[in-house]
Design a protein around this motif. Sequence first.
Motif, mmCIF file in Angstrom:
data_model
loop_
_atom_site.group_PDB
_atom_site.id
_atom_site.type_symbol
_atom_site.label_atom_id
_atom_site.label_comp_id
_atom_site.label_asym_id
_atom_site.label_seq_id
_atom_site.Cartn_x
_atom_site.Cartn_y
_atom_site.Cartn_z
ATOM 1 N N TYR A 186 -98.758 -12.055 83.526
ATOM 2 C CA TYR A 186 -98.987 -10.612 83.652
ATOM 3 C C TYR A 186 -97.852 -9.945 84.426
ATOM 4 O O TYR A 186 -97.524 -8.782 84.197
ATOM 5 C CB TYR A 186 -100.325 -10.371 84.351
ATOM 6 N N GLN A 212 -93.925 -8.051 83.352
ATOM 7 C CA GLN A 212 -93.556 -6.641 83.191
ATOM 8 C C GLN A 212 -92.688 -6.129 84.342
ATOM 9 O O GLN A 212 -92.013 -5.105 84.205
ATOM 10 C CB GLN A 212 -94.806 -5.785 83.061
ATOM 11 N N ARG A 259 -89.573 -2.935 84.843
ATOM 12 C CA ARG A 259 -89.951 -1.780 85.660
ATOM 13 C C ARG A 259 -89.067 -1.671 86.901
ATOM 14 O O ARG A 259 -88.494 -2.665 87.350
ATOM 15 C CB ARG A 259 -91.416 -1.895 86.113
ATOM 16 N N THR A 280 -98.542 -1.722 87.645
ATOM 17 C CA THR A 280 -98.814 -0.689 86.640
ATOM 18 C C THR A 280 -98.314 0.690 87.040
ATOM 19 O O THR A 280 -98.125 1.545 86.182
ATOM 20 C CB THR A 280 -100.332 -0.605 86.371
ATOM 21 N N TRP A 323 -91.151 2.590 84.256
ATOM 22 C CA TRP A 323 -90.468 1.687 83.330
ATOM 23 C C TRP A 323 -88.960 1.837 83.460
ATOM 24 O O TRP A 323 -88.435 2.935 83.641
ATOM 25 C CB TRP A 323 -90.888 1.980 81.896
#
Length: 305
Positions: free
Chosen positions: A36, A39, A43, A52, A56
């Motif tokens: 997970y 990402q 970013r 989250t 980005w």
Amino acid sequence: MGASLLWRRLWRHKLLYLFMLPGIVWFFLFSYVPLYGIQVAFRDFTFSGGFTGSPWAGLKYFRQFFDYYQSEALIRNTILISALKLVIGFAMPILLAILLNEVRHVKFKKTVQTLSYLPYFVSWVVVVTLMQRLLTPYGGPVNDLLVSIGLVKDPIRFLNNTSWFYQIIVGSDIWKNIGWNSIIYMAAMAGIDQQLYEAAKIDGAGRFRQIWHVTLPGIRNIAVILFILATGSLMSAGYEQLLLLNGPATAAIGSVLDVHVIGAGISQGRLSYAAAVGLFQSIIALVLILTVNRIARKVSDVSLF
């Protein structure tokens, strides 16, 4: 019908799958759940934003790495050191396992096995400290011996010396891991049908011919599978060993991706950049494993899948 048959088989072998459960849970928690966090490489990660909430960045940090003036040297050094460890170090555990398999004196065999396993459980910090004491040019026993018997005139600087760097890196890695890596080959040899050796003796084969025609074919499949898995480490030369043994004098040939990633992520706090470089390593490792696995399946009919 197919699902019903599958469940019946699972229930029939439920105890075996129960033994597998801890390993499956471990891999799920420590190998799949952390995916997970991939990402982060895409970013501009901040602790306040988290996974989250951070904006980005796309391929920004991948471009930063490839634009870095030392990126080519880091990749080259990593592949070269890993390839040397793989080519030289892969055969050593097989050789040790064969030699131990030929020993008939049980006590001597167990003693050698124990002594060869022990270095695996010693941390690299201890190993490097021991090497520094043994190889120092200032009263080290190795240099004192070489000078006393006339092999060298002046003490040799083994550490932080580009002429000896690869020998030290590969040699210490083999010494530390050879005993542990030989365990699986010895287990494979224990499973070889003894009647094959008896048949080879009847045909007039000596010990070397028995090794060549019975022992080596008996462990071939295991060796191929382990080699396929080992190719995945070509982009990982070993963090602790290189961090401790590499110095300013050998930085040109000893700087590797593992140390660079840890330095960027922990020392400099560039977590997104470190994640991007780490992801690059993982992708190349996956491609290597898939490629070698495909070649092995075509050449030897042995593969992981």
